[in-house]
Design an enzyme around this catalytic site. Structure first.
Site, PDB file in Angstrom:
ATOM      1  N   GLU A 145       0.872  -1.182   0.000  1.00  0.00           N
ATOM      2  CA  GLU A 145       0.000   0.000   0.000  1.00  0.00           C
ATOM      3  C   GLU A 145       0.905   1.227   0.000  1.00  0.00           C
ATOM      4  OE1 GLU A 145      -2.511  -0.166   3.413  1.00  0.00           O
ATOM      5  OE2 GLU A 145      -3.621  -1.914   2.723  1.00  0.00           O
ATOM      6  N   ASP A 185      -5.339   9.444  10.107  1.00  0.00           N
ATOM      7  CA  ASP A 185      -3.968   9.020  10.360  1.00  0.00           C
ATOM      8  C   ASP A 185      -3.471   9.479  11.719  1.00  0.00           C
ATOM      9  OD1 ASP A 185      -3.917   7.899   7.856  1.00  0.00           O
ATOM     10  OD2 ASP A 185      -3.092   9.678   6.889  1.00  0.00           O
TER      11      ASP A 185
END
EC number: 4.2.1.20
Length: 278
Positions: free
Chosen positions: A50, A61
């Protein structure tokens, strides 16, 4: 249409083991080092990669990946340069599946149609877009599928049986199960809860289920790989990368080896899980 992701999962199934999925941010800490890191991942045992698309407002995040995104942006990484990175990786590796992960805004600004054409041409296999729910499938998901890309959807501990069919409707490649609620890197994944969740998701789909968020050690990766079709590690790799940088945040001679060493030890955990389960 069989994609690189389909082929990789089929091969792993024959071998009776889970996929080890790694995440790194494109352009972190700079584009040259980023390419060397990506090239080192499959050699160290990564089955699927990824690649984060840097974005100025990464709401899902945690601190490690936010910092990685900021370093990448500071180094001049754009979505176009991320696709160039994929193209450069593909010159020597045509087999490892590459999935771009991030937010819709940079793609929207780039233009959905040109992005999908360029991503496919560069050698991207799939997309994970964390801020596009199924209700927005017409925006990017359906055009991506039409362009021959897998569209991978996130499921979480709060995605109930009523919601799952909508989440899974246009998902392909694999399902990404977020094992802990909250931001990336924050908590540890619980193997028994993961096992129950994977079983529940598999009642709704034949797709492989990969589990991410909260996997930091070879033991943790092995425990998850016993119950899932894949274990995803991101924050732990980004942490090691950031600790290898100099005081100005630049790559050192230790950067690529430090990440590759951790990937190798995590890969041993994931790949050893099949024997443990048999």
């Amino acid at each position: 249409m069989t994609t690189r992701l389909d082929s990789r999962f089929a091969d792993l199934k024959k071998q009776g083991r889970a996929a080890f999925v790694t995440f790194l941010m494109a352009g972190d800490p700079d584009l040259d080092t980023s390419l060397k890191l990506l090239q080192a991942l499959p050699k160290a045992g990564a089955d699927i990669i990824e690649i984060g698309m840097p974005f100025t407002d990464p709401m899902a995040d945690g601190p490690a990946i936010q910092a990685a995104g900021l370093r990448a942006l500071k180094a001049g990484t754009t979505l176009q340069k991320t696709l160039e990175l994929v193209r450069a990786f593909r010159k020597a590796d045509d087999a490892t599946p590459l999935v771009l992960m991030g937010y819709y805004n940079p793609i929207y600004i780039y233009g959905v149609e040109p992005f999908l054409i360029d991503a496919k041409a560069a050698g991207v296999d799939g997309l994970i877009i964390v801020d596009l729910p199924p209700e927005e499938d017409a925006e990017l998901c359906l055009p991506a599928i039409k362009a021959g890309l897998n569209f991978i959807r996130l499921a979480t501990p709060t995605t109930d049986d009523k919601r799952l069919p909508a989440v899974l409707a246009n998902t392909s490649g694999f399902v990404y199960y977020v094992s802990v609620t909250g931001i990336t890197g924050a908590a540890s994944a619980d193997a028994s809860a993961v096992s129950a969740a994977v079983t529940r998701i598999k009642r709704h789909t034949p797709l492989p289920v990969c589990v991410g968020f909260g996997i930091r050690t070879p033991e943790g990766a092995r425990d998850i790989a016993r119950h899932a079709d894949g274990a995803v590690v991101g924050s732990a790799l980004v942490d090691v990368l950031s600790r290898s940088l100099d005081a100005e945040g630049r790559a050192t001679a230790a950067t690529v080896p430090a990440v590759a060493d951790l990937v190798a030890s995590l890969a041993r955990g994931v790949h050893g899980a099949a024997q443990a389960a048999e």
